[in-house]
Design a protein around this motif. Sequence first.
Motif, PDB file in Angstrom:
ATOM      1  N   ASP A  34       4.832  -1.192  33.686  1.00 55.40           N
ATOM      2  CA  ASP A  34       3.925  -1.575  32.614  1.00 55.40           C
ATOM      3  C   ASP A  34       4.591  -2.570  31.673  1.00 55.40           C
ATOM      4  O   ASP A  34       3.919  -3.278  30.943  1.00 55.40           O
ATOM      5  N   SER A  35       5.914  -2.625  31.676  1.00 55.01           N
ATOM      6  CA  SER A  35       6.568  -3.606  30.804  1.00 55.01           C
ATOM      7  C   SER A  35       7.224  -4.754  31.544  1.00 55.01           C
ATOM      8  O   SER A  35       7.557  -5.743  30.920  1.00 55.01           O
ATOM      9  N   CYS A  36       7.461  -4.618  32.840  1.00 53.77           N
ATOM     10  CA  CYS A  36       8.130  -5.721  33.529  1.00 53.77           C
ATOM     11  C   CYS A  36       7.244  -6.958  33.517  1.00 53.77           C
ATOM     12  O   CYS A  36       6.075  -6.892  33.857  1.00 53.77           O
ATOM     13  N   THR A  37       7.823  -8.071  33.111  1.00 53.97           N
ATOM     14  CA  THR A  37       7.048  -9.304  33.021  1.00 53.97           C
ATOM     15  C   THR A  37       7.375 -10.266  34.153  1.00 53.97           C
ATOM     16  O   THR A  37       6.898 -11.393  34.164  1.00 53.97           O
ATOM     17  N   GLY A  38       8.230  -9.852  35.050  1.00 57.54           N
ATOM     18  CA  GLY A  38       8.591 -10.733  36.160  1.00 57.54           C
ATOM     19  C   GLY A  38       9.452 -11.905  35.738  1.00 57.54           C
ATOM     20  O   GLY A  38       9.578 -12.882  36.472  1.00 57.54           O
ATOM     21  N   CYS A  39      10.091 -11.793  34.571  1.00 56.70           N
ATOM     22  CA  CYS A  39      10.785 -12.947  34.009  1.00 56.70           C
ATOM     23  C   CYS A  39      11.997 -13.387  34.824  1.00 56.70           C
ATOM     24  O   CYS A  39      12.436 -14.517  34.734  1.00 56.70           O
ATOM     25  N   GLY A  40      12.568 -12.480  35.602  1.00 54.38           N
ATOM     26  CA  GLY A  40      13.670 -12.866  36.479  1.00 54.38           C
ATOM     27  C   GLY A  40      15.041 -12.841  35.830  1.00 54.38           C
ATOM     28  O   GLY A  40      16.029 -13.201  36.470  1.00 54.38           O
ATOM     29  N   ALA A  41      15.136 -12.393  34.591  1.00 55.12           N
ATOM     30  CA  ALA A  41      16.459 -12.332  33.953  1.00 55.12           C
ATOM     31  C   ALA A  41      17.373 -11.394  34.731  1.00 55.12           C
ATOM     32  O   ALA A  41      18.561 -11.656  34.912  1.00 55.12           O
TER      33      ALA A  41
ATOM     34  N   SER C 258      -0.149 -17.640  32.864  1.00 48.88           N
ATOM     35  CA  SER C 258       1.306 -17.755  32.706  1.00 48.88           C
ATOM     36  C   SER C 258       1.900 -16.371  32.913  1.00 48.88           C
ATOM     37  O   SER C 258       1.162 -15.419  33.168  1.00 48.88           O
ATOM     38  N   ILE C 259       3.220 -16.224  32.764  1.00 49.72           N
ATOM     39  CA  ILE C 259       3.745 -14.877  32.957  1.00 49.72           C
ATOM     40  C   ILE C 259       3.248 -13.953  31.849  1.00 49.72           C
ATOM     41  O   ILE C 259       3.065 -12.774  32.077  1.00 49.72           O
ATOM     42  N   SER C 260       2.976 -14.508  30.693  1.00 47.88           N
ATOM     43  CA  SER C 260       2.387 -13.665  29.651  1.00 47.88           C
ATOM     44  C   SER C 260       0.975 -13.247  30.050  1.00 47.88           C
ATOM     45  O   SER C 260       0.543 -12.141  29.733  1.00 47.88           O
ATOM     46  N   GLY C 261       0.286 -14.141  30.746  1.00 50.69           N
ATOM     47  CA  GLY C 261      -1.053 -13.814  31.231  1.00 50.69           C
ATOM     48  C   GLY C 261      -1.000 -12.708  32.269  1.00 50.69           C
ATOM     49  O   GLY C 261      -1.849 -11.819  32.308  1.00 50.69           O
ATOM     50  N   ALA C 262       0.017 -12.760  33.122  1.00 52.34           N
ATOM     51  CA  ALA C 262       0.146 -11.733  34.153  1.00 52.34           C
ATOM     52  C   ALA C 262       0.498 -10.401  33.524  1.00 52.34           C
ATOM     53  O   ALA C 262       0.035  -9.350  33.962  1.00 52.34           O
ATOM     54  N   ALA C 263       1.324 -10.445  32.479  1.00 49.94           N
ATOM     55  CA  ALA C 263       1.736  -9.196  31.850  1.00 49.94           C
ATOM     56  C   ALA C 263       0.610  -8.609  31.006  1.00 49.94           C
ATOM     57  O   ALA C 263       0.607  -7.425  30.699  1.00 49.94           O
ATOM     58  N   ALA C 264      -0.358  -9.456  30.647  1.00 50.26           N
ATOM     59  CA  ALA C 264      -1.424  -9.014  29.754  1.00 50.26           C
ATOM     60  C   ALA C 264      -2.344  -8.022  30.449  1.00 50.26           C
ATOM     61  O   ALA C 264      -2.389  -7.933  31.671  1.00 50.26           O
ATOM     62  N   ASP C 265      -3.082  -7.275  29.626  1.00 52.55           N
ATOM     63  CA  ASP C 265      -4.070  -6.366  30.197  1.00 52.55           C
ATOM     64  C   ASP C 265      -5.298  -7.136  30.629  1.00 52.55           C
ATOM     65  O   ASP C 265      -6.047  -6.692  31.481  1.00 52.55           O
ATOM     66  N   GLU C 266      -5.497  -8.265  29.995  1.00 48.56           N
ATOM     67  CA  GLU C 266      -6.660  -9.063  30.366  1.00 48.56           C
ATOM     68  C   GLU C 266      -6.300 -10.542  30.236  1.00 48.56           C
ATOM     69  O   GLU C 266      -5.675 -10.958  29.262  1.00 48.56           O
ATOM     70  N   TRP C 267      -6.702 -11.281  31.248  1.00 45.64           N
ATOM     71  CA  TRP C 267      -6.476 -12.724  31.218  1.00 45.64           C
ATOM     72  C   TRP C 267      -7.834 -13.403  31.165  1.00 45.64           C
ATOM     73  O   TRP C 267      -8.716 -13.102  31.957  1.00 45.64           O
ATOM     74  N   ILE C 268      -7.991 -14.273  30.178  1.00 43.59           N
ATOM     75  CA  ILE C 268      -9.308 -14.876  29.963  1.00 43.59           C
ATOM     76  C   ILE C 268      -9.217 -16.399  30.000  1.00 43.59           C
ATOM     77  O   ILE C 268      -8.581 -17.012  29.143  1.00 43.59           O
ATOM     78  N   PRO C 269      -9.820 -17.013  30.999  1.00 46.52           N
ATOM     79  CA  PRO C 269      -9.807 -18.472  31.044  1.00 46.52           C
ATOM     80  C   PRO C 269     -10.951 -19.036  30.211  1.00 46.52           C
ATOM     81  O   PRO C 269     -12.104 -18.966  30.609  1.00 46.52           O
TER      82      PRO C 269
END
Lengths: 254, 455, 764
Positions: A34-41, C258-269
């Motif tokens: 739930d917290s991994c962002t895939g950042c690759g660090a 973006s990776i923030s979009g992937a981490a988000a609960d919802e991505w809205i274009p």
Amino acid sequence: MSFFERFTSKWEKYRKPGYYDEFDYAWTMTVDLDSCTGCGACVTACQAENNIPIVGEKQLAKGREMQWIRIERYWEGAYPNARLSFIPMLCQHCDAAPCETVCPVSATYHNQDGLNTQVYNRCIGTRSCAVYCPYEVRYFNYNNHHWDTPLDQQLNPDVTVREKGVMEKCTFCIQRIRQAKDHAKDDGRRRVRDGEVQPACVQTCPTEALVFGNRKDPDSQVSKKMNDPRAYRVLDELNTRSSVVYLKKVDANG
Amino acid sequence: MLMDKLQYADVNNDIVRSLTVTGKRYYITLGISASLTLLCFFFPWFYQLYYGIGAAGMNHPGVWGTYLASFIFWIGLSHSGTLLSCVLHLTNSEWRKAMYRSAEAMTLFSLMVAATMVMVHVGRPWFIHWAAPYPNQMGMWPNFRSPLLFDVMAIATYLTGSSIFIYMGSIPDFAAVRDRTTGWRHHMYVLMSLGWRGTDTQWHRLNWAYTFLAVLIIPLAVSVHSIVSWDFAMSIVPSLHQTIFAPYFVVGAIYSGTAGIVTVMFVLRKYMNFEQYITKVHFDNLGKLLLVLSLIWTYINMLELFTAWYSGTSTEYEALKYKLFGYYAPLYWEMILFCAVAPLLLISKRFRTSYVPMLILSIAVNIGMYTERFLIVGTSLSRQYLPDAWGVYVPSLVEISILFGSLAMFTTMFLIFVKIFPSVSIYEVKETMHVPTKRPANRPDGEGAAQWQTT
Amino acid sequence: MANIDRRDFIKLVGAGSVSAGAGFVLAQSIKHPVEHLIPYPVPPEDFSPGIATWYNSVCSMCTAGCGITVRTREGRAKKIEGNPSHPVNQGRLCALGQAGLQVLYNPDRLIAPMMQTGDRGSNSFVQTTWDDGMSRVAERLTALREAGRGDRVCFLSDGTRGHLADVFSRFMEQLGSDRLINYDFAHPGTLYAANQHFFGAQYLPYYDLQNTRYLLSFGADYLGNWISPVHHGLGFGRSRDAGRGSRGRFVQVEPRMSISGAAADEWIPARPGTEGVLALGLAQHILASGAYAGEDLDSWTTALEPYSIEAVAEQTGLTEDTIGRLAQNFMYSEASLAIGGGAAANHSNGVDTLVAINALNYLAGNVGKSGGLMFNPAPAFEPKTKTRPAGYQAMAKFARDAAQGRIDVLILNQANPLHTLPAATGLREALEKIPMIVSLSSFADETTALADLVLPSHTYLESWGDDFPEPGVGFQLGSVSQPVVSPLYNTRATGDIILELAHRMGLSEAIPWSNMEHRLKDGWQELYESGSEDAPENDFEAFWMSVVEAGVWGKPTDAETLTFSVNREVIETIGMAAPEFAGDSESYPFLLHPYLSNSLHDGRGANLPWMQELPDAMTSVVYGSWVEMNPATARTLGLEEGDLVEVTSTEGSITAPILIFPAIMPDVIAMPIGQGHTEYGRYAKDRGVNPIQILAPKLESKTGDLAWGATRVALVATGRQAKLVKTGGVSRELGRDIIQTTGSAAPAEHHAAVTSIPIKVMPS
Ligand SMILES: Nc1nc2c(c(=O)[nH]1)N[C@H]1C(S)=C(S)[C@@H](COP(=O)(O)OP(=O)(O)OC[C@H]3O[C@@H](n4cnc5c(=O)[nH]c(N)nc54)[C@H](O)[C@@H]3O)O[C@H]1N2
Ligand SMILES: Nc1nc2c(c(=O)[nH]1)N[C@H]1C(S)=C(S)[C@@H](COP(=O)(O)OP(=O)(O)OC[C@H]3O[C@@H](n4cnc5c(=O)[nH]c(N)nc54)[C@H](O)[C@@H]3O)O[C@H]1N2
Ligand code: SF4
Ligand code: SF4
Ligand code: SF4
Ligand code: SF4
Ligand code: SF4
């Protein structure tokens, strides 16, 4: 003692359930999806810590990546509801490790801390462990690797540089575990403290998605994470009894 | 019944001639195959030793490739030789006698090539001895739980057994050759024939020992390929982790081995002037055997597909889909064509007794069987549990060269063999002949048949 | 609110380290300046073979200013980790920060002073001595200064802060030039402008992600590149891990995930350029629901009237349901926060968008609140003349001036504008006109390749320096970086070069320091005297030592309570101008969405092999460039992965392979920034393409910054193929339940999978 008796007593010793209970540690990592962002660090940290070679574009094009921890990505749905999830994949240090049974020379075996260890010196390079490992986390040295000078000066003196023909994989940063144990011993402690060992990947993870510790210590952070109802193991159905426990992603719509 | 016009002396002469009289053609062939061995096998291998396994096309997750496929292939090919010879010996099949020596030689050499393939396959062959259990100061033993270790043992045992078997069966012939040669050859055969004089006691012991070994080798051969299959089946790779694998491998082995024998017999017949010893009868019988094996093989293959489909799990299902329609699908269908469809021609007796079509079919079957082994290794590893780790493995030039080089190596060993071992068993061929008469040309049919004679 | 941060900081600092007073901290150890490679017969005090020594310092791979601690063995740096005591990153680092060692040990470093002997850019450099190089520059500059033409000198640096920036500014001041440009492509110039406009705040606020329970990000890839990704990562992780029921939720509005979009609960274009419209729509919804009870309700109501939910739906292309839901969540979440950045902040209406987001935060009551945004105090130190990073307009002006022959000397410090400015600025031709280019860079990048004289600097791991992160973390903070290894080559610290130049030019009176360490100590002495009442009395040396050891110093003042009321004029002018794009939609049917690469950043990471080999987070591509395209669009155009396409804007074209990307709008294509170097060492050179090069010089209307999200392009398939090197296989789970999910409600039963792991209580 006859040979047979010796044999059976050894067999018993290793087979006996609870054999590992005598030992102080069962190293475990939890990964909060739930917290991994895939950042690759974590990937780069591991590469830096463990002398993982730079394989070059050509080799990568052949599919010969070398990353003891990799980020897998899985898409779900289609635009505009497409979603992407990441899952860091590293050696799961399975307590019932398929890779260990197949190695003809016991170059990979289970140690008393519950680590799946890899003895580079002993490995003859059959690559069968990589076939047997369902998590595909074993990486083979298809050739000798080269660090353009002076990049070689970065190499970690506590970690072997592997030669062509041997298998390698995540060690849970065993050199750091070793060091922490030495410190504990110097301090007159029997065990290392919770949090004293931080593998490179765990150490750097910006979102604190990775947690490492001893699951035999019920108060450790990993023990607590493992008891989270979100905890599960990947490919649990294969009964590998892995030591990497994932915490489920939470599905909450915006 | 066989070789009607032959005299015992002709047999001796023909076969001894094959050992002593060597034409230019032989040397050219030997030269070519030896150079090919060097060029296509050893040079690339040395390069690989220097560079690393990366000289081959293997990758992540395709960590196994053609070397292992070749290994299974050669082990498979080794099967029909000694195994078939043993079975036929025990069932007193007369037609075995002209061909078994070369079949057994095939076993021996395929095993040797297979062992070499292991050396080529592993990353650090210079430490391969660590896989053998030998006492050492450090108390380091191999891992007895490993199917790979079972493999090492099984193959070593099979190699030992087959070597003894072929050698034992050749002793009377060495003696026969000894008696007809002079010079260094004579001395060599004196040593090799171990003092054979053809006494009754010697014959008695030989027969007893030979039969005993034959009985012993049959389960051994079956176990060898079962164990080879466990290298795969004991993994949990989808489409490899299958209980059918042991019989599948054994059948496949005998199948490709039988086809191999057909090929070898054609060549011997044609180029070693054994037309009179290897006849349509042999081809007919081998053809029937091939047909039966192809049907069993096909059945097991279909079973494999069925179980994968029936399992309903994504892992098995995707592996199946990949095999049938993925990157290597053309190879799969080629295999089905060569190993399941084409052999149906063997239903026709005319086909079975035609030399050239049988040669073509036998080669096709072995191409198909090689493909099978390649696909077992190549496609299964491409589609395992974690889709993000899926990948494709494509063999490199070095690998392809070593594959052909291994064929040349096999041929070279065989060519050397035919000049040392009587490649058709002298005494057993004689056993199949009519009792000689003074005037063979006038001998009436049927008279004196089936009188088993010794030299 | 800020108290929490202060307490956190003290806790952090207290843990496991000696604290010599509340104002500053000790962490591990101090580096004595080592002049030579390890003199083994008499090893330095802190050197013992086989034992690692750790030195604290500062990451300078981007402008976030994370604290680092470097593990050295036998005098060599072996590993960089985050400094656990540093409030910005609290021990964590991003991938680029981890790769800093490869800056130090890069095989393509410039290792000695060099002079160009052939034509510019011909790479016919010959080595020279420092003395020779310095005297050439000093002579030239002295001549100009004495002739009163010091303003014909330009100093172009990357986003340098702290006392080094101060040295630069003093030096330029003495020259009589105001051409000190601190250029960073990623600098959020429009955000400064919007905050200044709306809040009257000079500094960026602190975004309290850790306590946010509902984050609405308009295009800001806060986990990838935006401002301080590691700090945001920490906040994100803690918010997510806050326990069931109060787990933070994250929503990302952007045209390409973006990776923030992937981490988000919802991505809205939302339609690109209309992000601000959405923000205003949400604000309008909040007003309409009566949740805002502050001042100027009427003005707000009038200002936001055009942003009815229907109008917003129409403009953004989102459904009314979605907008309503977002508004509800934003309004009723425990703590909500909206942020804006990335392409959204870099359209022609970028400032409008960010002002709209500020308005949204304001109306939802998120300003000055835990979990919202809080104002930072002024940094503890700022250079004499402010050297805040300059935007595009300063660079464009510089290019114009240079082209007109108004620049005589250009001094380059680590900046590489030839890579990070569109070709349309004509910079390359302009540089040709500058009679003397001196580069202090550590690498032969594109711009340095044009230099006449190269005076290479140490890398950050070999130099003294300091940093005052901006934005800060709610209180005043400074970090000191120290050399962690002896210099590898015949290079010098940037500060030392400038200071020596000053001496050679006879400016010692105004710039009295002999070297950078000296300058730092002097500066920190002032800091010490000016307000560290809780520091040990009259013992600057002890203070200094402790700061160097700790790598960080914090002054846990209560955060600035910036009292502001939104100006009625500001309210009345709130509104979104329609976005303008370069190129008509007929001939240029796609909008180009360039984004900073997670690993290569703006291209600075491209010479680091670890970064080249780090699979791109979203696509797993390594070593290359690509064009992301929606699957439906690709199907229509008959394009497949690996098909090479020519991407053409009004300014030029580049060719890269197609990559099918499931989460991008059908009429948008995205390309990562970072590759496409024509110089910059073996790992970077001739690899991929640089989308910045084809950006049209479309400007943000209020600031004159480059609207880098506003270029339209046409695509032409070349019919050729290229192999995209990817580490990933098939990115679909195929029902295998590899990544398992759970609802947000607490499950009734304990999950069985993990109880099967035997947990044995340890014997005491
Ligand atoms: N990892 C590890 N490293 C160590 C040590 C350790 O315990 N572990 N111990 C350290 C110590 S105490 C020592 S003394 C050194 C030893 O280090 P080395 O001197 O490198 O010791 P060896 O590897 O035993 O021997 C060196 C080579 O000498 C060859 N050799 C044997 N007999 C002869 C001979 O008669 N003539 C010639 N020309 N060559 C011969 C051997 O085959 C071998 O290749 O290693 C040191 N390094
Ligand atoms: N089979 C075999 N035997 C060999 C050799 C071989 O190659 N093969 N090599 C031979 C050679 S060359 C050597 S040098 C010997 C080495 O044999 P030993 O001298 O026994 O070497 P170690 O066991 O490595 O170290 C001895 C002990 O010293 C301790 N120690 C470490 N530092 C200190 C310290 O500062 N003070 C004190 N008091 N103790 C310390 C270590 O913890 C360890 O317990 O082995 C010899 N024996
Ligand atoms: S460092 Fe942490 S957040 Fe980043 S990819 Fe690794 S596990 Fe995920
Ligand atoms: S994950 Fe793979 S390599 Fe690691 S212990 Fe399990 S089977 Fe072995
Ligand atoms: S590759 Fe090495 S570790 Fe793996 S099975 Fe073979 S010998 Fe053992
Ligand atoms: S635990 Fe250590 S070896 Fe394993 S992935 Fe993490 S950093 Fe690499
Ligand atoms: S965000 Fe990464 S690159 Fe930037 S300062 Fe922090 S660690 Fe360094």
